[in-house]
Design a protein around this motif. Sequence first.
Motif, PDB file in Angstrom:
ATOM      1  N   MET A 142       0.845  -1.177   0.000  1.00 25.16           N
ATOM      2  CA  MET A 142       0.000   0.000   0.000  1.00 25.16           C
ATOM      3  C   MET A 142       0.881   1.227   0.000  1.00 25.16           C
ATOM      4  O   MET A 142       1.963   1.207   0.521  1.00 25.16           O
ATOM      5  CB  MET A 142      -0.842   0.006   1.251  1.00 25.16           C
ATOM      6  CG  MET A 142      -1.690  -1.221   1.290  1.00 25.16           C
ATOM      7  SD  MET A 142      -2.733  -1.289   2.705  1.00 25.16           S
ATOM      8  CE  MET A 142      -3.169  -2.992   2.633  1.00 25.16           C
ATOM      9  N   THR A 143       0.336   2.258  -0.567  1.00 23.43           N
ATOM     10  CA  THR A 143       1.214   3.394  -0.760  1.00 23.43           C
ATOM     11  C   THR A 143       0.534   4.732  -0.560  1.00 23.43           C
ATOM     12  O   THR A 143      -0.635   4.877  -0.819  1.00 23.43           O
ATOM     13  CB  THR A 143       1.661   3.483  -2.201  1.00 23.43           C
ATOM     14  OG1 THR A 143       1.140   2.407  -2.869  1.00 23.43           O
ATOM     15  CG2 THR A 143       3.109   3.545  -2.295  1.00 23.43           C
ATOM     16  N   HIS A 189       9.523  -0.474   3.723  1.00 23.17           N
ATOM     17  CA  HIS A 189       9.667  -0.037   2.325  1.00 23.17           C
ATOM     18  C   HIS A 189       9.284   1.435   2.213  1.00 23.17           C
ATOM     19  O   HIS A 189       8.825   2.025   3.182  1.00 23.17           O
ATOM     20  CB  HIS A 189       8.863  -0.910   1.357  1.00 23.17           C
ATOM     21  CG  HIS A 189       7.385  -0.951   1.591  1.00 23.17           C
ATOM     22  ND1 HIS A 189       6.817  -1.534   2.699  1.00 23.17           N
ATOM     23  CD2 HIS A 189       6.345  -0.505   0.841  1.00 23.17           C
ATOM     24  CE1 HIS A 189       5.497  -1.433   2.626  1.00 23.17           C
ATOM     25  NE2 HIS A 189       5.180  -0.808   1.513  1.00 23.17           N
ATOM     26  N   ASP A 207       2.650   5.300   3.290  1.00 24.77           N
ATOM     27  CA  ASP A 207       1.920   4.840   4.478  1.00 24.77           C
ATOM     28  C   ASP A 207       2.853   4.119   5.458  1.00 24.77           C
ATOM     29  O   ASP A 207       2.402   3.599   6.478  1.00 24.77           O
ATOM     30  CB  ASP A 207       0.720   3.954   4.104  1.00 24.77           C
ATOM     31  CG  ASP A 207       1.086   2.803   3.186  1.00 24.77           C
ATOM     32  OD1 ASP A 207       1.923   2.996   2.288  1.00 24.77           O
ATOM     33  OD2 ASP A 207       0.531   1.702   3.359  1.00 24.77           O
ATOM     34  N   HIS A 208       4.136   4.123   5.143  1.00 27.05           N
ATOM     35  CA  HIS A 208       5.140   3.550   6.052  1.00 27.05           C
ATOM     36  C   HIS A 208       6.169   4.598   6.469  1.00 27.05           C
ATOM     37  O   HIS A 208       6.709   4.541   7.563  1.00 27.05           O
ATOM     38  CB  HIS A 208       5.836   2.359   5.369  1.00 27.05           C
ATOM     39  CG  HIS A 208       4.835   1.316   4.955  1.00 27.05           C
ATOM     40  ND1 HIS A 208       4.610   0.178   5.660  1.00 27.05           N
ATOM     41  CD2 HIS A 208       3.929   1.305   3.930  1.00 27.05           C
ATOM     42  CE1 HIS A 208       3.622  -0.518   5.099  1.00 27.05           C
ATOM     43  NE2 HIS A 208       3.200   0.154   4.044  1.00 27.05           N
ATOM     44  N   GLU A 264       6.312  -6.228  -2.800  1.00 31.37           N
ATOM     45  CA  GLU A 264       5.501  -5.073  -3.200  1.00 31.37           C
ATOM     46  C   GLU A 264       6.374  -3.949  -3.762  1.00 31.37           C
ATOM     47  O   GLU A 264       5.956  -3.220  -4.655  1.00 31.37           O
ATOM     48  CB  GLU A 264       4.656  -4.574  -2.032  1.00 31.37           C
ATOM     49  CG  GLU A 264       3.825  -3.372  -2.442  1.00 31.37           C
ATOM     50  CD  GLU A 264       2.677  -3.054  -1.518  1.00 31.37           C
ATOM     51  OE1 GLU A 264       1.817  -3.922  -1.306  1.00 31.37           O
ATOM     52  OE2 GLU A 264       2.626  -1.911  -1.030  1.00 31.37           O
ATOM     53  N   ASP A 284       4.543  -5.304   3.821  1.00 31.43           N
ATOM     54  CA  ASP A 284       3.355  -5.471   2.972  1.00 31.43           C
ATOM     55  C   ASP A 284       3.436  -6.713   2.088  1.00 31.43           C
ATOM     56  O   ASP A 284       2.663  -6.850   1.148  1.00 31.43           O
ATOM     57  CB  ASP A 284       3.177  -4.245   2.073  1.00 31.43           C
ATOM     58  CG  ASP A 284       2.592  -3.069   2.826  1.00 31.43           C
ATOM     59  OD1 ASP A 284       2.479  -3.145   4.066  1.00 31.43           O
ATOM     60  OD2 ASP A 284       2.250  -2.053   2.173  1.00 31.43           O
ATOM     61  N   HIS A 336      -0.106  -4.083   7.600  1.00 31.78           N
ATOM     62  CA  HIS A 336      -1.552  -3.843   7.450  1.00 31.78           C
ATOM     63  C   HIS A 336      -2.256  -5.038   8.062  1.00 31.78           C
ATOM     64  O   HIS A 336      -2.001  -6.175   7.652  1.00 31.78           O
ATOM     65  CB  HIS A 336      -1.954  -3.680   5.988  1.00 31.78           C
ATOM     66  CG  HIS A 336      -1.319  -2.487   5.345  1.00 31.78           C
ATOM     67  ND1 HIS A 336      -1.850  -1.218   5.430  1.00 31.78           N
ATOM     68  CD2 HIS A 336      -0.169  -2.359   4.636  1.00 31.78           C
ATOM     69  CE1 HIS A 336      -1.065  -0.374   4.788  1.00 31.78           C
ATOM     70  NE2 HIS A 336      -0.033  -1.031   4.295  1.00 31.78           N
TER      71      HIS A 336
HETATM   72 ZN   LIG Z   1       1.392  -0.211   2.927  1.00 28.54          ZN
END
Ligand SMILES: [Zn+2]
Length: 442
Positions: A1-2, A113, A117-118, A205, A224, A266
Amino acid sequence: MTLYYNKRDLIIVDDNKATMPFRLGLTALLLALGLRAQQPIPDNPLRAGANQKKATRINEAIYQAIGFGNAMMVVTSDGNVVIDTSIRAQAERNKKLLQAENSGPVKYIILTHGHGDHTGGVPLWKEAGTQVIAQKNHVEFMNYQARLNGFFARRNAAQFAGLTPEIGPWPGNYGAKIEPTILFDDRYEFTLGGMKFELYHTPGETPDHLTVWVPKYRAAFIGDNYYTSFPNMYTLRGTQPRPALDYINSLNKVLALRPEIVIPSHGAAIHGNAEITERLTRYRDAIQYVHDAVVAGMNNGKDVFTLMRQIKLPANLEVGESYGRLTWSIRGIYEGYAGWFDGNPATMYETPASSAFPDLVKLAGGPDRVAQLAAERVASGELVEALHLTDAALSVDPGHSKALEVRLQALQKLRQQSHNSNESGWLDNGIQRVKQRLASDK
Ligand SMILES: [Zn+2]
């Protein structure tokens, strides 16, 4: 997720795993920024953590704040290690939750990564002397995201049916802000307060993805590379290939550690090696099955759309599709290996198939007739066919009200059926655009 940030630090959302709490948080954020509110999304397995009032205690030393991008903290006698920092909008809340458990100095921040969202909370967590660790591909990955800042801003806004935010100046090809102070290639380890931390490069990912292993607790922070949906091996907002074989090798690396705790970035932690082995093995095998079926199809001369229709997971490998979707991954694998050309000489030129739409619409008797046919397709449940027909009618008359109304119906019905948050985002965006067009013609 990004998630991404433009130069003005507005949050521009990606990709992937729009969870309910994330969506709600994003809505609040966009409202605060004066941007358009979002539509609600369907249930999503990643919604855990909404209304979390207290960090989850994984064990005596590990705490988890759940959000869109969990943030984790490992407490040692000589200071703390933070693993992932959430999106910027949630970073402060998650930091408070974790520091309520232990407010010791932050000696290390480890980024699984380089998605926003990280990385969003790094500036909040960073203290004088904090080391920030990432895998060395982080640098190019951050530059890639910054390089395409305008593209991603528009695509991310569309994915969440928002307005495109003001886009900052192009930072250049190598203009990203690089936070890490320690970069490694395959493996890195350090000890803090007597606790050993091992970091392994586990691309999946993203090319800079890593897994953190704490041997004392047999705990793997898997980032992720595992969550409760088929992986988003192609994300609709756009991505470089996310190689299936990388996911498989990286999942094997984690399985070989024989973890007793797996903490994803997540969703909730998984406890017990038997449960972990079962879930990660099924996940790996699902990816392998899809990958190998695509490769076999390519070698047998099948086209990508045929494979998107034909490849289905056997029941024992079902892992859900609330975030990633099989068909997108199939196309992602195919085009990741082969690029865009489909072997049809007509498609190697700059004149697309849609250039024939006006002739075909004329032949059919005009856009009214085509819009009527689209309405019949909607009535019989052939919703995507209806969308294609409205594309044809609207190519002749972009404001054609009947074609727009039928298109709206098709999109709304698809939206009602959708159980995938990324699909829902793009459908919401399509609905919004048709409504705007209809309103502008009144
Ligand atoms: Zn993510």
